[in-house]
Design an enzyme around this catalytic site. Sequence first.
Site, PDB file in Angstrom:
ATOM      1  N   SER A 189       0.847  -1.188   0.000  1.00 23.42           N
ATOM      2  CA  SER A 189       0.000   0.000   0.000  1.00 23.42           C
ATOM      3  C   SER A 189       0.881   1.236   0.000  1.00 23.42           C
ATOM      4  CB  SER A 189      -0.898   0.011   1.228  1.00 23.42           C
ATOM      5  OG  SER A 189      -1.511   1.276   1.367  1.00 23.42           O
ATOM      6  N   TYR A 235      -1.651   0.215  10.498  1.00 20.01           N
ATOM      7  CA  TYR A 235      -1.817  -0.362   9.162  1.00 20.01           C
ATOM      8  C   TYR A 235      -0.587  -0.039   8.315  1.00 20.01           C
ATOM      9  CZ  TYR A 235      -3.780  -1.241   4.534  1.00 20.01           C
ATOM     10  OH  TYR A 235      -3.992  -1.695   3.266  1.00 20.01           O
TER      11      TYR A 235
END
Lengths: 450, 253
Positions: free
Chosen positions: B143, B156
């Site tokens: 990501s 995250y």
Amino acid sequence: MNIDPRTEFLVGFGGVSGSTAVSATFEPGTDVEHRGRGMIARGGGCSYGDAAQRGGGAVVHVTADPSAITLDLVSATVKVSAGHTIRQVCQELLKQGWFLPVVPGTSYATVGGCIAADVHGKNHVHVGSFGQHVVSIDLVDGSGVEHHFSATEDPDAFWATVAGMGLTGVIVSATLRMIADKSGWMTETTAMADSFAETMSLMRELAVSHHHVAAWVDLRSRHRGVGVVSAANHIDACAFDASRKSHQLRSPLPCPRTSVSVLGPQRLAFLNAAKVISARRHVGRVGTVAQKRVPIESVLWPLDAVANWNRLYGRHGFIQYQVAIPDGAEDVLIGISKRLATLPVYLCTLKQMGQASLAPMSFPLPGWTIALDIPANAPGLWDALHCADDAVAEVGGRVYLAKDVRMTAQHLPTMYPRLDEWRQVRNRLDPKGNMNSDLGSRLGLLDSFS
Amino acid sequence: MSAVGVRSVLLLGGTSDIGTAICRALVDRGATRVVLAGRDPVGLALRAATLKHVNIEVSLLDFDVVDSSRHRDLIDRATEMVGDLDVVICAVGVLADEQGIDADPVAIARVVAVNMGGTMGVMAAASSRLQHQGHGTLVVLSSVAGFLVRSDNPIYGASKAGLDAYACALDDLLRPSGASVLVVRPGFVRTAMTAGMADRPMATTADAVAAAVVKGMDHDAHVVWVPRPVGLVMNGLRLLPRSILRPLLRRQQ
């Protein structure tokens, strides 16, 4: 990037679906390292698909010394190594006034590869496939044992090796039949037809008086459906002007490596139109024929004029979809070509085929074969080819394994009904399953039939 | 390996929107055998139904990313089902309940176990198979959040940063064998995972990610950014001195 020096990335002629293998040298009687993934022999790398590669396994490169070609003029045979290319063999034979009865569409294929794929030429309807002119084969099987096969000595193993896609062992050498060819020239007749069906009937007509017949059909430009039929005969020694030197093979033009395809859809249409127009100029109207004397390689191996022409398709590569359709199912052939014509097909060639050989896995069958070159990144290609497979299997036709990179195992037993018989002989020659290729594992060729 | 030669695909995280979008794109390019591996059998069956098509075989496997002892077994079973694995997509991941400094340590451990610890284990198991095969691509969904970890999703972001770093190193290990890793760094993607969240700049879709992955495979890329400009922006940001960069990352909240 540090690449393991002993491994190499190998990919078929179509440039699709490569894999990395250990390159192994091979000496009969010794065990080749294959890391439990199997090994396969590789000759000229002319197979379009994944027949001559084994990801994670071993690939044996089969090459040969060009001088080691021995002619036996009494029996009209020639003894060659499996690694000799058809070009090397023919060059040597032409010097002495001989030629091979069957040659594939490229002269860079090796003798071993031609046997393993049981290749055919433009004269299949008259003389059959390559394997039908092989007198004997020397093979080292999967266990390292040397064998000598012929149509009379262990015929089962002989015919399992012919068209066996290299899965019975490594072919070491072979004895091939030769035909006399004093000139190295041919007379080529070119004719044109307006539609697919007319092209086929024109080919039938021309096959009566010509040895080599093949057609190119335009599926791309505004001349869609126009077929250009090329038919040729060897010029026999009497007709040939003896004062002229016999022809020797020319070396090809080089082709640069390109990462993008130079054969975009518009250019393909343009090239196709150009070919139709140049054929028209040469032939005149449809229904007339033109004749001229041409060197042997421009009839038999027109694409070899440019080395590595496959690079023109760029890094995506291309698929050659070649199928055989039995006599009587011509409408299926036309249907498939129509369906696939929605894709950017540049090359569409058509050949008539005669009697099948005795080899259980041999591709040719009495009928027709069509080959289509399509860029591998064409949208909708995969679906279209799966549908085409269904139609081909339904009428008893088959996909050519030497060209295939994408077929699924599902149709294999239908297309090759003698698969089980071949597997039994193969298992005898290679009980431990030491031979395998990416093609073999993809289609489960080695699996026992249950 | 170019996406053109792909026939079999294993999707780890079989209910992932992005993962299934990549599967669909590969099926369009000729893949015929797909294995979906995940925890939720109903969810997997629903995803399988969206992939089912003439000539496409879809199989399901039970897979829990935190159960590391079964990862090797999972890869073996997938191989038994479809033969050589041409593409393995690693699309496992959860969002964290980001509460800044007050985050629950147990929740943090769980996110890291899923996004990083467990995923690294299954990636290693898949890589050893790909190396053995001598071909294949491991597609890892990283990501943008893992490239520069912002203070609004540190858990995250950090878990993806670890995953991303591991994937890049794994690529170096795999390349000599003929196999490779493709690290995918999407920006904000509108999926089930991000449902209910406000769009961020340059938001994209699962299908766009899938198209970029296929293109990346065709070009034998190491990393793909989706959309592409995100890569330029992020690489540009990373060149800034810390005193300018960190306030910028904070401001994005």
